[in-house]
Write a protein that holds these residues in place. Structure first.
Motif, mmCIF file in Angstrom:
data_model
loop_
_atom_site.group_PDB
_atom_site.id
_atom_site.type_symbol
_atom_site.label_atom_id
_atom_site.label_comp_id
_atom_site.label_asym_id
_atom_site.label_seq_id
_atom_site.Cartn_x
_atom_site.Cartn_y
_atom_site.Cartn_z
ATOM 1 N N GLN A 60 -8.521 -1.700 41.113
ATOM 2 C CA GLN A 60 -7.984 -2.876 41.445
ATOM 3 C C GLN A 60 -9.173 -4.015 42.154
ATOM 4 O O GLN A 60 -9.228 -5.215 42.131
ATOM 5 N N CYS A 79 1.118 -12.047 35.717
ATOM 6 C CA CYS A 79 1.399 -13.041 36.836
ATOM 7 C C CYS A 79 1.080 -14.451 36.540
ATOM 8 O O CYS A 79 1.296 -15.363 37.191
ATOM 9 N N ASN A 105 -5.997 -12.402 40.892
ATOM 10 C CA ASN A 105 -4.893 -12.348 41.818
ATOM 11 C C ASN A 105 -4.700 -11.001 42.720
ATOM 12 O O ASN A 105 -4.395 -10.018 42.123
ATOM 13 N N ASN A 107 -2.497 -9.751 44.492
ATOM 14 C CA ASN A 107 -1.110 -8.955 44.349
ATOM 15 C C ASN A 107 -0.927 -8.475 43.109
ATOM 16 O O ASN A 107 0.304 -8.036 42.635
ATOM 17 N N CYS A 108 -2.035 -8.697 42.223
ATOM 18 C CA CYS A 108 -1.648 -8.322 40.764
ATOM 19 C C CYS A 108 -2.660 -7.339 40.139
ATOM 20 O O CYS A 108 -2.226 -6.086 40.245
#
Length: 114
Positions: A60, A79, A105, A107-108
């Protein structure tokens, strides 16, 4: 943070090399063998260890890699974020290169390929 050094003779990258006889660290060009003394004795080394059957995967954190190109012409299907980093690699079991995207993102981190 360390900086890259370049050869004064041929402009290629200089790599750290140990002079075990004099017990000093040098920078050496792998192209023309030019050497110069270092002003810093710290060498950073990254080792990747894989067990049998383990595959390298995109992490990530790749979205934070400033060396990768970014695009705002795609939307994440997870997202709907409008920015992604992309790179080419060989996909497992396929011939040729595949274009991979990673959502920016934080958070994604969704990954997909073109």
């Amino acid at each position: 943070m360390s900086t890259m050094k370049f050869c004064r003779e041929c402009n290629n990258i200089l790599y750290p090399k140990e002079d075990s006889e004099q017990k000093i660290l040098l920078y050496e060009c792998r192209n023309c063998n030019h050497q110069e003394a270092t002003d810093n004795n710290i060498v950073y080394r990254t080792e990747v260890h894989h067990s049998v059957g383990e595959h390298t995967q995109v992490l990530q954190d790749v979205a934070a890699d400033s060396t990768l190109p970014r695009t705002k012409s795609v939307r994440c299907s997870n997202c709907s974020h409008g920015e992604a980093v992309f790179f080419q690699a060989t996909a497992r079991g396929e011939e040729g290169m595949t274009l991979f995207f990673v959502c920016c993102n934080p958070n994604c981190g969704h990954r997909w390929r073109d």
